[in-house]
Write a protein that holds these residues in place. Structure first.
Motif, PDB file in Angstrom:
ATOM      1  N   PHE A  34       0.814  -1.208   0.000  1.00  0.00           N
ATOM      2  CA  PHE A  34       0.000   0.000   0.000  1.00  0.00           C
ATOM      3  C   PHE A  34       0.853   1.265   0.000  1.00  0.00           C
ATOM      4  O   PHE A  34       2.034   1.247   0.357  1.00  0.00           O
ATOM      5  CB  PHE A  34      -0.933  -0.013   1.218  1.00  0.00           C
ATOM      6  N   THR A  35       0.208   2.367  -0.387  1.00  0.00           N
ATOM      7  CA  THR A  35       0.871   3.670  -0.393  1.00  0.00           C
ATOM      8  C   THR A  35       0.206   4.662   0.557  1.00  0.00           C
ATOM      9  O   THR A  35       0.873   5.566   1.057  1.00  0.00           O
ATOM     10  CB  THR A  35       0.874   4.269  -1.813  1.00  0.00           C
ATOM     11  N   GLN A  36      -1.089   4.518   0.826  1.00  0.00           N
ATOM     12  CA  GLN A  36      -1.767   5.423   1.756  1.00  0.00           C
ATOM     13  C   GLN A  36      -1.352   5.096   3.184  1.00  0.00           C
ATOM     14  O   GLN A  36      -1.280   3.924   3.582  1.00  0.00           O
ATOM     15  CB  GLN A  36      -3.282   5.296   1.623  1.00  0.00           C
ATOM     16  N   ASP A  39      -3.661   2.798   5.242  1.00  0.00           N
ATOM     17  CA  ASP A  39      -3.645   1.418   4.733  1.00  0.00           C
ATOM     18  C   ASP A  39      -2.388   0.691   5.198  1.00  0.00           C
ATOM     19  O   ASP A  39      -2.438  -0.479   5.595  1.00  0.00           O
ATOM     20  CB  ASP A  39      -3.694   1.417   3.199  1.00  0.00           C
ATOM     21  N   ILE A  40      -1.255   1.383   5.119  1.00  0.00           N
ATOM     22  CA  ILE A  40       0.011   0.791   5.565  1.00  0.00           C
ATOM     23  C   ILE A  40      -0.059   0.450   7.045  1.00  0.00           C
ATOM     24  O   ILE A  40       0.336  -0.654   7.471  1.00  0.00           O
ATOM     25  CB  ILE A  40       1.175   1.763   5.285  1.00  0.00           C
ATOM     26  N   ALA A  43      -2.709  -2.562   7.591  1.00  0.00           N
ATOM     27  CA  ALA A  43      -2.191  -3.816   7.037  1.00  0.00           C
ATOM     28  C   ALA A  43      -0.993  -4.313   7.843  1.00  0.00           C
ATOM     29  O   ALA A  43      -0.875  -5.512   8.137  1.00  0.00           O
ATOM     30  CB  ALA A  43      -1.801  -3.623   5.572  1.00  0.00           C
ATOM     31  N   ILE A  66      -6.396  -9.303   4.066  1.00  0.00           N
ATOM     32  CA  ILE A  66      -6.438  -8.146   3.172  1.00  0.00           C
ATOM     33  C   ILE A  66      -7.437  -8.381   2.032  1.00  0.00           C
ATOM     34  O   ILE A  66      -8.197  -7.476   1.652  1.00  0.00           O
ATOM     35  CB  ILE A  66      -5.029  -7.846   2.620  1.00  0.00           C
ATOM     36  N   ASN A  71      -8.991  -5.416  -0.271  1.00  0.00           N
ATOM     37  CA  ASN A  71      -7.697  -4.770  -0.533  1.00  0.00           C
ATOM     38  C   ASN A  71      -7.722  -3.269  -0.268  1.00  0.00           C
ATOM     39  O   ASN A  71      -6.943  -2.508  -0.846  1.00  0.00           O
ATOM     40  CB  ASN A  71      -7.246  -5.052  -1.979  1.00  0.00           C
ATOM     41  N   SER A  72      -8.627  -2.854   0.620  1.00  0.00           N
ATOM     42  CA  SER A  72      -8.721  -1.450   1.048  1.00  0.00           C
ATOM     43  C   SER A  72      -8.888  -1.418   2.567  1.00  0.00           C
ATOM     44  O   SER A  72      -9.986  -1.179   3.084  1.00  0.00           O
ATOM     45  CB  SER A  72      -9.904  -0.757   0.368  1.00  0.00           C
TER      46      SER A  72
END
Length: 254
Positions: A34-36, A39-40, A43, A66, A71-72
């Motif tokens: 992830f990039t947000q 989310d990181i 997760a 996940i 996946n969000s």
């Protein structure tokens, strides 16, 4: 081995294992999807929570979580309805089951809705030299929601003499910053010198063989002893040596 020789040896091993190909076989690959920021964080926290046992099994189970969250992770945590949690009913990883996972998602929503998010909780409760009081405070805040008593065991409390391996690993992922590409380092206000080594069977055994640790149990007292030794070797970034201890134990059978 002199202290300087030991430092050089561990620096060399840390360099060897702290590189991007480490990610392929480690649960840290999950937050790397992830990039947000949120989310990181989510997760990573869920992956770290189930990080005991076979590493392939850990990674597979984390991917299942996940996937079931579409996946969000952040969107699912904040927007799910009770009926959305039904898709988690078949999840189990060792003693962490669907009921525990549902509670964790509700606990995470509580953290973001009412306490400013994961980073804010740990930042606000850090002590001058350590993150262990912050871990204890985080557990109390996390479980302010209604929950089954059985789920309590899945977050350790250092103030109850736990080494809190998994959550110390999570803090390393989130707060440790270097240019190697493994640790994510997205938290800006937790200094690296306060981080503690994720102490488990592998790192503990290697640390004892190297004279960094004398206590036999892998508990909070042992963690304090190991932290003290590693901070002598590198006062600014002591937990980089987790890569060395883990690599020596798991990959080299030291």
């Amino acid at each position: 081995m002199t202290q300087n020789e030991l430092r050089d040896f561990l620096n060399e091993k840390a360099e060897l294992y702290n590189r991007p190909d480490f990610i392929e076989s480690d649960p840290i690959q999950i937050p790397h999807l992830f990039t947000q920021k949120e989310d990181i964080e989510i997760a990573g926290f869920l992956a770290a929570t189930i990080a005991w046992g076979n590493r392939k099994m850990i990674i597979n189970s984390a991917h299942k979580i996940i996937d079931r969250m579409g996946n969000s992770p952040y969107d699912f945590v904040m927007s799910h309805r009770e009926s959305d949690l039904d898709k988690l009913d078949d999840f189990v990883h060792r003693t962490f089951n669907a009921s525990d996972l549902k509670t964790f998602l509700k606990g995470l929503r509580h953290i973001y809705q009412n306490h400013g998010g994961m980073e804010a909780v740990f930042e606000q409760h850090q002590s001058e030299h350590s993150m262990q009081p912050a871990i204890s405070a985080f557990k109390k805040i996390f479980f302010e929601i209604d929950h089954q008593e059985r789920t309590h065991k899945h977050i350790s409390d250092p103030l109850n003499n736990s080494a809190a391996k998994r959550i110390n690993m999570y803090l390393r992922w989130m707060a440790r910053k270097d240019n190697k590409g493994v640790d994510l380092g997205i938290w800006k206000n937790i200094p690296m010198h306060k981080l503690s080594c994720p102490l488990d069977v592998h790192s503990g055994n290697v640390a004892r063989k190297l004279g960094l640790l004398s206590r036999k149990q892998n508990d909070a007292k042992a963690l304090w002893e190991l932290d003290t030794a590693l901070r002598h070797l590198d006062p600014n970034d002591p937990v980089k040596y987790d890569f060395a201890l883990f690599g020596l134990g798991v990959f080299e059978k030291f």
